[in-house]
Motif scaffolding. Structure first.
Motif, mmCIF file in Angstrom:
data_model
loop_
_atom_site.group_PDB
_atom_site.id
_atom_site.type_symbol
_atom_site.label_atom_id
_atom_site.label_comp_id
_atom_site.label_asym_id
_atom_site.label_seq_id
_atom_site.Cartn_x
_atom_site.Cartn_y
_atom_site.Cartn_z
ATOM 1 N N LYS A 69 48.504 38.445 33.937
ATOM 2 C CA LYS A 69 48.314 38.151 35.362
ATOM 3 C C LYS A 69 46.925 38.596 35.801
ATOM 4 O O LYS A 69 46.467 39.688 35.461
ATOM 5 N N ASP A 70 46.232 37.753 36.588
ATOM 6 C CA ASP A 70 44.893 38.060 37.086
ATOM 7 C C ASP A 70 44.993 38.524 38.539
ATOM 8 O O ASP A 70 45.207 37.718 39.438
ATOM 9 N N VAL A 71 44.826 39.832 38.741
ATOM 10 C CA VAL A 71 44.913 40.389 40.090
ATOM 11 C C VAL A 71 43.664 40.059 40.901
ATOM 12 O O VAL A 71 43.715 39.914 42.123
ATOM 13 N N TYR A 72 42.546 39.939 40.216
ATOM 14 C CA TYR A 72 41.277 39.770 40.910
ATOM 15 C C TYR A 72 40.947 38.310 41.235
ATOM 16 O O TYR A 72 40.048 38.044 42.019
ATOM 17 N N GLY A 73 41.623 37.370 40.641
ATOM 18 C CA GLY A 73 41.300 35.961 40.845
ATOM 19 C C GLY A 73 42.161 35.301 41.910
ATOM 20 O O GLY A 73 43.142 35.868 42.400
ATOM 21 N N GLY A 74 41.798 34.080 42.284
ATOM 22 C CA GLY A 74 42.567 33.306 43.247
ATOM 23 C C GLY A 74 42.247 33.652 44.679
ATOM 24 O O GLY A 74 41.437 34.538 44.978
ATOM 25 N N TYR A 75 42.906 32.955 45.595
ATOM 26 C CA TYR A 75 42.632 33.105 47.021
ATOM 27 C C TYR A 75 43.698 33.929 47.736
ATOM 28 O O TYR A 75 43.551 34.272 48.903
ATOM 29 N N LYS A 76 44.781 34.213 47.052
ATOM 30 C CA LYS A 76 45.875 34.961 47.658
ATOM 31 C C LYS A 76 45.502 36.447 47.762
ATOM 32 O O LYS A 76 44.906 37.013 46.859
ATOM 33 N N THR A 77 45.859 37.055 48.885
ATOM 34 C CA THR A 77 45.649 38.492 49.033
ATOM 35 C C THR A 77 46.619 39.238 48.122
ATOM 36 O O THR A 77 47.845 39.093 48.263
ATOM 37 N N PRO A 78 46.123 40.029 47.168
ATOM 38 C CA PRO A 78 47.023 40.720 46.239
ATOM 39 C C PRO A 78 47.911 41.738 46.958
ATOM 40 O O PRO A 78 47.471 42.402 47.896
ATOM 41 N N VAL A 79 49.138 41.850 46.510
ATOM 42 C CA VAL A 79 50.072 42.851 47.009
ATOM 43 C C VAL A 79 50.181 43.938 45.951
ATOM 44 O O VAL A 79 50.494 43.658 44.791
ATOM 45 N N ILE A 80 49.904 45.184 46.351
ATOM 46 C CA ILE A 80 49.890 46.306 45.418
ATOM 47 C C ILE A 80 50.968 47.300 45.819
ATOM 48 O O ILE A 80 50.980 47.790 46.962
ATOM 49 N N ALA A 81 51.864 47.597 44.894
ATOM 50 C CA ALA A 81 52.908 48.600 45.133
ATOM 51 C C ALA A 81 52.442 49.949 44.580
ATOM 52 O O ALA A 81 51.838 50.006 43.495
ATOM 53 N N THR A 82 52.730 51.021 45.306
ATOM 54 C CA THR A 82 52.233 52.332 44.878
ATOM 55 C C THR A 82 52.911 53.455 45.642
ATOM 56 O O THR A 82 53.421 53.253 46.753
ATOM 57 N N LYS A 83 52.903 54.632 45.040
ATOM 58 C CA LYS A 83 53.280 55.851 45.753
ATOM 59 C C LYS A 83 52.074 56.460 46.458
ATOM 60 O O LYS A 83 52.211 57.430 47.207
ATOM 61 N N TYR A 84 50.908 55.890 46.207
ATOM 62 C CA TYR A 84 49.650 56.478 46.676
ATOM 63 C C TYR A 84 48.829 55.442 47.444
ATOM 64 O O TYR A 84 47.808 54.946 46.948
ATOM 65 N N PRO A 85 49.234 55.108 48.671
ATOM 66 C CA PRO A 85 48.522 54.069 49.424
ATOM 67 C C PRO A 85 47.080 54.434 49.768
ATOM 68 O O PRO A 85 46.207 53.574 49.782
ATOM 69 N N ALA A 86 46.792 55.688 50.054
ATOM 70 C CA ALA A 86 45.418 56.079 50.398
ATOM 71 C C ALA A 86 44.494 55.891 49.204
ATOM 72 O O ALA A 86 43.377 55.379 49.334
ATOM 73 N N VAL A 87 44.939 56.315 48.020
ATOM 74 C CA VAL A 87 44.146 56.142 46.802
ATOM 75 C C VAL A 87 43.933 54.661 46.525
ATOM 76 O O VAL A 87 42.829 54.224 46.179
ATOM 77 N N THR A 88 44.990 53.881 46.693
ATOM 78 C CA THR A 88 44.917 52.448 46.417
ATOM 79 C C THR A 88 43.938 51.748 47.351
ATOM 80 O O THR A 88 43.094 50.950 46.913
ATOM 81 N N LYS A 89 44.034 52.025 48.634
ATOM 82 C CA LYS A 89 43.136 51.382 49.600
ATOM 83 C C LYS A 89 41.683 51.761 49.341
ATOM 84 O O LYS A 89 40.781 50.918 49.420
ATOM 85 N N ALA A 90 41.446 53.031 49.014
ATOM 86 C CA ALA A 90 40.075 53.472 48.741
ATOM 87 C C ALA A 90 39.511 52.776 47.509
ATOM 88 O O ALA A 90 38.333 52.384 47.480
ATOM 89 N N PHE A 91 40.335 52.587 46.492
ATOM 90 C CA PHE A 91 39.903 51.919 45.265
ATOM 91 C C PHE A 91 39.489 50.472 45.524
ATOM 92 O O PHE A 91 38.409 50.032 45.109
ATOM 93 N N PHE A 92 40.311 49.751 46.258
ATOM 94 C CA PHE A 92 39.991 48.348 46.525
ATOM 95 C C PHE A 92 38.893 48.206 47.577
ATOM 96 O O PHE A 92 38.154 47.219 47.565
ATOM 97 N N ASN A 93 38.775 49.181 48.476
ATOM 98 C CA ASN A 93 37.663 49.155 49.427
ATOM 99 C C ASN A 93 36.326 49.227 48.702
ATOM 100 O O ASN A 93 35.347 48.573 49.098
ATOM 101 N N ARG A 94 36.277 50.037 47.631
ATOM 102 C CA ARG A 94 35.039 50.134 46.856
ATOM 103 C C ARG A 94 34.693 48.806 46.188
ATOM 104 O O ARG A 94 33.530 48.534 45.889
ATOM 105 N N LYS A 95 35.699 47.981 45.965
ATOM 106 C CA LYS A 95 35.480 46.669 45.380
ATOM 107 C C LYS A 95 35.303 45.580 46.441
ATOM 108 O O LYS A 95 35.154 44.405 46.110
ATOM 109 N N ASN A 96 35.332 46.007 47.714
ATOM 110 C CA ASN A 96 35.250 45.054 48.823
ATOM 111 C C ASN A 96 36.348 43.992 48.742
ATOM 112 O O ASN A 96 36.124 42.817 49.029
ATOM 113 N N MET A 97 37.532 44.440 48.340
ATOM 114 C CA MET A 97 38.689 43.543 48.229
ATOM 115 C C MET A 97 39.727 43.871 49.286
ATOM 116 O O MET A 97 40.017 45.051 49.543
#
Length: 544
Positions: free
Chosen positions: A438-466
């Motif tokens: 599965k390609d999380v980074y490709g396509g036009y759909k906004t990826p849905v990420i499941a996690t116990k750590y939403p702050a870490v997750t948001k910061a990670f994707f913010n650095r990627k401008n995603m």
């Protein structure tokens, strides 16, 4: 019943009777001390235009401001800072005043705070500003006012630490780092994150500036700190700042304040704001600085008149609370005790093993009782057992001086403390994983990420401008992609076996994780020797 009719907004509270009396006594003591030194009171509006603060201090976090829209649609804010409005007045209203002008204020500041952290969103601050004077005499004047104000409150266990903005600015320019790297290095120095700072400076090799910057978090203590930095760099600007701090220290020592002065060359907060000396004050019983100030010669110029200026603000509510608590026997006892919060489980067992190897008697903990607080015999050390997130809360608020907690909890929860040692055990990593192919980074759909750590997750994707959508999961995160609830997960990975058994694979590592020693901001300064002794013994055990 509608609870909003009977409760107060987040970060605010009612003060009654003895608490109110203590606050007013402390406030009046500081006011009297400043008026005796020739400072005159000034009052500014509780609500100002947002532009006033955005122009004056771009580093001031607008997320922490309480915003108000006036009837014309302009953005206003409840006063988040007292110095900026006074600089506005000095530049626009005091053309005919003889310089220097000594002003003081006693008024509240307001901040937007996150729920459940116990931070104050409204507090009374008394402070002083010396406008139109520069140099050693002016800095001695404003610092002497700070010492006199705290002394007048009756506090007998406060300290003020000195730093200088020019030291970091000169070294980072010499290093030649880009803006992003410079800010990352600054934050690591400010948080005293020794291990992470070493990693951030590694690309710069053995450059003298890198060596000096790597030492900055440890350069705090007595006047001997200034000797140490002179052995690390030949940077003319740095040596000039060190020489100035020596002269200022001598002047304050001759004025009778020498035993209350500390040096911290790792003071690197708000570097676009401060232009010279910076200082903070600490008092026993308060978990954070109760006084902050420095020289900000560029501030008035932002309002149209170039005037040198320096000043400070005191959180009189925290001082009053500390003075009230100091009379309790258990608080007096705590002054000579280092209290360490440990995360229950593997981190607790490994840390206790290190303490045992260092000669501490942990027999009561080994006995398996249900107690949560333990006094280690003949050591001046107490152990508190708690959940990981609570370790951070206890250390941040100063009821524990130190804590051992995983980097995962630090990244997710955040907070104000020093991250001083990477103990190295409990190693694993945050990782982004999804179903094979599965390609999380490709396509036009906004990826849905499941996690116990939403702050870490948001910061990670913010650095990627995603842009991603996060869903918090409390149990087995691996189920979310299998049930088509999410496209991927961010979770802690040790061996990767659980992922493989469920048809998932790691597509990118997010961050390494290990056990860290965190230290309360005030305790690091007020109990430096005792805390460094414990840290040294833990590190020595790791070397075996």
């Amino acid at each position: 019943m509608n609870r909003f009719r009977i409760s107060t907004p987040e970060g605010t509270r009612d003060l009654l009777f003895s608490s109110c009396r203590a606050l007013r006594q402390t406030e009046n003591a500081v006011r009297d001390a400043l008026e005796e030194r020739g400072y005159s009171e000034i009052i500014t509006p509780a609500v100002e235009y947002y532009d006033v603060f955005a122009q004056a201090n771009p580093e001031l976090d607008q997320d922490q401001m309480l915003k108000i829209i006036d009837k014309s649609g302009r953005i206003c804010v409840a006063r988040p800072d007292n110095t900026t409005p006074i600089a506005r007045i000095a530049a626009t209203r005091l053309d005919d005043a003889a310089l220097p002008v000594r002003l003081y204020y006693s008024q509240k500041v307001f901040r937007s705070v996150s729920g459940d952290h116990g931070h104050k969103g409204e507090f009374l601050q008394v402070g002083a500003e010396l406008i139109g004077a520069d140099g050693l005499a002016a800095d001695k004047d404003i610092l002497s006012a700070a010492f006199a104000a705290l002394s007048r409150t009756g506090a007998d266990n406060f300290r003020i630490e000195l730093g200088h903005a020019e030291i970091y600015k000169a070294l980072i320019e010499e290093l030649g780092a880009d803006a992003a790297s410079s800010e990352a290095i600054r934050r690591l120095i400010e948080n005293k994150s020794f291990a992470a700072l070493g990693d951030a400076l590694q690309p710069f090799g053995s450059r003298p500036a890198a060596k000096a910057l790597s030492a900055m978090p440890q350069l705090f203590g007595g006047i001997e700190v200034l000797d140490e930095v002179e052995t690390l760099t030949g940077n003319v600007r740095v040596l000039g700042a060190i020489a100035y701090l020596r002269r200022l220290y001598q002047a304050l020592d001759e004025a009778g304040y020498g035993d209350r002065i500390m040096i911290d060359l790792g003071l690197v907060h708000e570097m676009d704001y401060y232009t010279g000396i910076m200082f903070r004050g600490y008092i026993g019983g308060a978990g954070a600085a109760i006084l902050a100030g420095g020289r900000y010669n560029a501030l008035c110029a932002k309002f149209g008149r170039d005037l040198p200026a320096g000043g400070f603000g005191i959180d009189v509510e925290s001082v009053a609370e500390s003075l009230q608590g100091a009379s309790r026997p258990e608080v007096a006892t705590r002054r000579d005790t280092v209290r360490i919060a440990l995360t229950k489980g593997r981190l607790e067992k490994k840390t206790l093993a290190l303490l045992k190897d260092a000669g501490y008697d942990i027999s009561e903990l080994e006995a398996g009782t249900r107690k949560l607080i333990f006094t280690l015999p003949d050591s001046g050390v107490e152990i508190v057992l708690s959940k990981a997130a609570d370790v951070i809360t206890y250390v941040e608020h100063g009821v524990c001086d130190m804590g051992v907690v995983g980097k995962d909890t630090i990244m997710e929860k955040g907070g104000s403390f020093y991250e001083m040692v990477d103990l190295g055990f409990g190693r694993c990593r945050f990782a982004l994983a999804t179903k094979k192919g599965k390609d999380v980074y490709g396509g036009y759909k906004t990826p849905v990420i499941a996690t116990k750590y939403p702050a870490v997750t948001k910061a990670f994707f913010n650095r990627k401008n995603m842009d991603v959508e996060t869903i918090k999961i409390e149990g087995s995160v691996e189920l979310a992609p299998l049930l088509e609830l999410a496209d991927a997960i961010v979770d802690i990975v040790e061996t990767g076996t659980t992922l493989k058994e469920n048809g998932l694979e790691v597509i990118e590592d997010v961050a390494p994780i290990s056990a860290r020693v965190i230290v309360n901001l005030a305790s690091a300064k007020m109990k430096k020797t005792a805390i460094q002794k414990v840290i040294a013994e833990l590190e020595k055990g790791l070397e075996k």
